[in-house]
Design an enzyme around this catalytic site. Structure first.
Site, mmCIF file in Angstrom:
data_model
loop_
_atom_site.group_PDB
_atom_site.id
_atom_site.type_symbol
_atom_site.label_atom_id
_atom_site.label_comp_id
_atom_site.label_asym_id
_atom_site.label_seq_id
_atom_site.Cartn_x
_atom_site.Cartn_y
_atom_site.Cartn_z
ATOM 1 N N SER A 116 16.747 2.867 -1.519
ATOM 2 C CA SER A 116 15.523 2.254 -2.068
ATOM 3 C C SER A 116 15.148 2.843 -3.418
ATOM 4 O O SER A 116 13.978 2.900 -3.787
ATOM 5 C CB SER A 116 14.366 2.331 -1.067
ATOM 6 O OG SER A 116 14.229 3.619 -0.559
ATOM 7 N N THR A 169 12.793 6.041 -1.861
ATOM 8 C CA THR A 169 11.841 5.950 -2.984
ATOM 9 C C THR A 169 11.352 7.348 -3.263
ATOM 10 O O THR A 169 10.989 8.072 -2.341
ATOM 11 C CB THR A 169 10.619 5.109 -2.564
ATOM 12 O OG1 THR A 169 11.016 3.759 -2.492
ATOM 13 C CG2 THR A 169 9.481 5.243 -3.567
ATOM 14 N N THR A 188 11.496 3.584 -7.792
ATOM 15 C CA THR A 188 11.922 2.856 -6.593
ATOM 16 C C THR A 188 12.624 1.549 -6.947
ATOM 17 O O THR A 188 12.448 1.021 -8.051
ATOM 18 C CB THR A 188 10.687 2.508 -5.720
ATOM 19 O OG1 THR A 188 11.120 1.983 -4.475
ATOM 20 C CG2 THR A 188 9.791 1.480 -6.386
ATOM 21 N N ARG A 240 8.669 -9.617 -7.251
ATOM 22 C CA ARG A 240 7.700 -8.733 -6.607
ATOM 23 C C ARG A 240 7.716 -7.343 -7.281
ATOM 24 O O ARG A 240 8.764 -6.758 -7.543
ATOM 25 C CB ARG A 240 8.036 -8.596 -5.130
ATOM 26 C CG ARG A 240 7.046 -7.737 -4.327
ATOM 27 C CD ARG A 240 7.489 -6.307 -4.172
ATOM 28 N NE ARG A 240 6.615 -5.532 -3.287
ATOM 29 C CZ ARG A 240 6.704 -4.226 -3.119
ATOM 30 N NH1 ARG A 240 7.615 -3.534 -3.765
ATOM 31 N NH2 ARG A 240 5.901 -3.601 -2.290
ATOM 32 N N THR A 270 4.052 6.614 -1.104
ATOM 33 C CA THR A 270 5.243 5.875 -0.671
ATOM 34 C C THR A 270 4.845 4.993 0.502
ATOM 35 O O THR A 270 3.805 5.209 1.123
ATOM 36 C CB THR A 270 6.402 6.830 -0.314
ATOM 37 O OG1 THR A 270 7.571 6.070 -0.005
ATOM 38 C CG2 THR A 270 6.058 7.723 0.865
ATOM 39 N N GLY A 271 5.670 3.988 0.775
ATOM 40 C CA GLY A 271 5.333 3.070 1.859
ATOM 41 C C GLY A 271 5.074 1.675 1.314
ATOM 42 O O GLY A 271 5.554 1.326 0.230
HETATM 43 N N1 ASP Z 1 6.089 1.906 -2.410
HETATM 44 C C1 ASP Z 1 7.335 1.220 -2.638
HETATM 45 C C2 ASP Z 1 7.052 -0.241 -2.899
HETATM 46 O O1 ASP Z 1 6.210 -0.808 -2.229
HETATM 47 C C3 ASP Z 1 8.300 1.324 -1.527
HETATM 48 C C4 ASP Z 1 8.537 2.676 -0.971
HETATM 49 O O2 ASP Z 1 7.791 3.610 -1.143
HETATM 50 O O3 ASP Z 1 9.567 2.810 -0.324
HETATM 51 O O4 ASP Z 1 7.725 -0.817 -3.712
#
Ligand code: ASP
Length: 332
Positions: A93, A195, A213, A223, A246-247
């Site tokens: 990612s 990420t 990321t 997106r 993150t997330g």
């Molecule tokens: N925050 C990142 C996103 O939504 C994804 C991730 O942290 O893995 O693009």
């Protein structure tokens, strides 16, 4: 500059007195005995303090420590540290090997923020291995904060970056398999997340951060997540603290999470409490059954905090070249 040189000379001399190799990179199982240096604020900064999301943080923090020991700033540490992770093809990612969007194209998001409050970012960037370095170039070489898509790519090429196909054979095979069902259901709380958000305090006490990321696997084309958005995926205030996220980026963006955490620290919360309150804000406003978010923060006093909605979020903390992998507390 003179002050900085004098500081580095003093630090090197202190390392020599203690019999330490100032460029030694060590993990938790082989600690650097710097804890016996007692003293005031200057001594504390000598430790260098870095936090990176997920276990790729060992790589980024060790590079960050190497940068700091060579006289680099917190900004050098976070940019060079996260760039190494961008180059790892096994990271699914981020950067090279990052999972593509549903059309099979890898699009990258990144941002950086330095101690002066200056910031730069790129989003929806294609074919460039190091979006975090392009983000730094946006900050340093343009009057803007965020460049997107083709414009970001053209800027990167003008700055001397080279193009590279970021879709690795593994990543292509995974995408082709996904296409057989083409179910659009981003998987969030995956362990082995890659990420990377990294925040650091350097040997002079200055703060900086970077976040990079490839976003959600098989996302809709176009997106953009939280990671390149200052205040969402990353925020730094040199007088207060720094935070990265993150997330699921959509949840972070709707609550401007990293800015919120730093503002809560400004109002007197310690980083741990601030991260928990920012997670609670998401949990209060949306259904979080299938949604993971993790925050990671530090303040100017060297305190750290982390919190996530669900179990599974971990991070690497490094002080004085010694790194440990820590499971974040969760709120669900
Ligand atoms: N925050 C990142 C996103 O939504 C994804 C991730 O942290 O893995 O693009």
């Amino acid at each position: 500059m003179l002050q900085r040189r004098a500081f580095l000379r003093r630090a090197a001399a202190m390392a020599a007195v203690l019999g330490l190799d100032p460029v030694r990179l060590l993990r938790a199982d082989s600690p650097v005995p710097l804890t016996n240096i007692a003293g005031g604020e200057g001594d504390r900064f000598r430790e260098g303090h870095m936090l990176s999301t997920w276990n790729h943080g060992f790589t980024s923090n060790e590079e960050g420590w190497r940068q700091m020991q060579a006289g680099g700033s917190a900004l050098d540490a976070v940019v060079e540290g996260t760039a190494l992770v961008e180059s790892d093809p096994t990271g699914t990612s981020v950067g090279l090997g990052g999972r593509p969007d549903r059309s099979g194209r890898v699009t990258l998001d990144a941002c950086v923020m330095g101690p002066s409050g200056d910031a730069g970012g790129v989003c929806f960037l294609e074919d460039i291995e190091h979006p975090v370095k392009v983000a730094r170039a946006v900050m340093e070489n343009t009057p803007h904060v965020l460049l997107a898509g083709d414009g970001a790519r053209e800027f990167a090429l003008d700055q001397g970056f080279e193009t590279r196909d970021l879709l690795t054979p593994d990543s292509k095979a995974a995408w082709e398999k996904w296409r057989q069902s083409a179910e659009y259901k981003p998987i969030i709380n995956v362990e082995n997340h890659d990420t990377i958000g990294m925040i650091a305090q350097d040997l002079e006490g200055n703060l900086a951060g970077a976040c990079t990321t490839s976003g959600l696997a098989y996302k809709l084309r176009g997106r953009v997540g939280d990671s390149p958005i200052i205040g969402a995926g990353l925020f730094v205030d040199n007088e207060v603290g720094a935070c990265t996220a993150t997330g699921l980026g959509e949840a972070v963006m709707k609550t401007l999470g990293s800015f919120l955490v730093v503002e809560l620290i400004r109002q007197g919360r310690d980083p741990q409490t601030a991260c928990e309150e920012a997670v609670d804000r998401i949990m209060k406003k949306m259904s979080v059954k299938d949604l993971q978010v993790g925050y990671l923060a530090m303040d100017t006093q060297g305190r750290a905090g982390s919190s996530a909605i669900h179990p599974g979020f971990n991070y690497v903390r490094t002080r004085a070249g010694q790194s440990e992998l820590i499971d974040a507390a969760h709120r669900s």
